[in-house]
Design a protein around this motif. Structure first.
Motif, short mmCIF file in Angstrom:
data_model
loop_
_atom_site.label_atom_id
_atom_site.label_comp_id
_atom_site.label_asym_id
_atom_site.label_seq_id
_atom_site.Cartn_x
_atom_site.Cartn_y
_atom_site.Cartn_z
N HIS A 30 0.86 -1.20 0.00
CA HIS A 30 0.00 0.00 0.00
C HIS A 30 0.89 1.24 0.00
N PHE A 53 2.39 1.62 -7.65
CA PHE A 53 0.97 1.77 -7.31
C PHE A 53 0.24 2.57 -8.40
N THR A 63 -4.80 5.32 -6.65
CA THR A 63 -4.67 4.82 -5.27
C THR A 63 -3.80 5.75 -4.45
N ARG A 123 -5.71 9.02 -3.71
CA ARG A 123 -6.69 8.85 -2.64
C ARG A 123 -6.00 8.76 -1.28
N THR A 124 -4.86 8.09 -1.23
CA THR A 124 -4.11 7.98 0.02
C THR A 124 -3.59 9.34 0.47
#
Length: 239
Positions: free
Chosen positions: A149, A194, A198, A201-202
Motif C-alpha cells: 500500500h 501503485f 490509489t 486517494r491515500t
C-alpha cells in the motif's frame, strides 16, 4: 543486532557459521530441521572449532551471510543463513519499495505511535498497518516500506525527508521534498508500484493532497487594491 557470518555447509548436517566480535566469536549452528544453537567462544578457540568442522566435511559458502532468527509459538528457536538483510526480507509479504536507516537513539515508540495515528485515516490498511508497525518495531537497522500500500512509503518518506534522513528506493530517483509538500512528485514517483489513483486517494486521506499543500502555503498579502491584485488573490484562495 544483525551480524554477518562466515558460513560452512554440510548436506547431511546443516550449516555452521562464525562472526568475530573483538576478543570473542559468535558461533551459530543450524540443524537440517532449522533448529538454531548460538554460543560465544573466545577468539583463540576459533581455529580449533573451524578445523573440526572442515574435517567433518563442511565446506565454505561462497559469500558471507546474515543470520535470521525466529521463535515459534511453542518456543522453538529456528535459524537460517541468508544473503538478504533480515530487515529487508519480506518473506512473501510484498516487495521492497524504499528503506531508511534507523537512527541510533531514536524514540521508536513515540515515532510509531505518530505513524499509527496517521494511518488510521487511510482506508483499507487497518490490518496491514498493524503488521507494518510491528515490523518497524522489530527493525534493527532499516525502516522499510513494501508495495502492499502506498501509505507506508508516504508516511515513512515524509518523516525521513523532514528529518534529513536518506531515503533509498528500489528504483527511480526519490523526490527531494516531502510528500506533504509536493504530493504530485510523490504520486509520479510511486507510480512504478501503485496506481496513481490509489496514491492520490491515500494522499487525500493523509491530508497531503495538492489542495492541502496549497492551503498550507504562506498567505501572500497584496496591499495594492487594484483589480489585477484582487483577481490574483482570489485565484489563490479559490483552489
Amino acid at each position: 543486532m544483525n551480524l554477518v557470518f562466515d558460513v560452512y555447509q554440510h548436506s547431511d548436517k546443516g550449516a555452521w557459521g562464525f562472526c568475530p566480535r573483538g576478543s570473542e566469536v559468535m558461533i551459530a549452528e543450524i540443524k537440517l530441521d532449522g533448529t538454531l544453537k548460538l554460543e560465544t567462544i573466545n577468539a583463540i578457540k576459533l581455529g580449533g572449532a573451524l578445523t573440526a568442522k572442515v574435517r567433518m566435511g563442511y565446506s565454505r559458502a561462497a559469500r558471507c551471510k546474515y543470520l535470521h532468527r525466529n521463535v515459534t509459538p511453542d518456543g522453538k528457536v529456528l535459524g537460517e543463513f541468508s544473503e538478504v538483510h533480515p530487515d529487508l526480507d519480506f518473506a512473501g509479504d510484498g516487495e521492497l519499495v524504499l528503506m531508511v536507516t534507523r537512527s541510533i537513539g531514536l524514540d521508536v515508540d513515540a515515532l510509531l505511535q505518530e505513524w499509527e495515528v496517521l494511518l488510521q485515516g487511510v482506508d483499507g490498511v487497518r490490518n496491514t498497518a498493524d503488521v507494518w508497525i510491528a515490523r518497524q518495531r522489530r527493525a534493527v537497522q532499516y525502516f522499510t516500506a513494501p508495495d502492499t500500500h502506498p501509505a507506508f512509503a508516504l508516511v515513512l518518506s515524509n518523516w525521513a525527508v523532514e528529518n534529513k534522513q536518506v531515503v533509498i528506493a528500489q528504483s527511480g530517483q526519490v523526490p527531494a521534498v516531502t510528500p506533504k509538500n509536493d504530493p504530485m512528485a510523490w504520486k509520479q514517483f510511486l507510480s512504478k508500484w501503485f496506481a496513481e489513483a490509489t496514491t492520490q486517494r491515500t494522499l487525500e486521506q493523509l491530508r497531503w493532497s495538492l489542495r492541502d499543500a496549497m492551503l498550507a502555503a504562506p498567505v501572500i498579502h497584496n496591499n495594492t487594491y487594484d483589480a489585477d491584485g484582487w483577481i490574483a488573490d482570489a485565484s489563490q484562495a479559490a483552489f
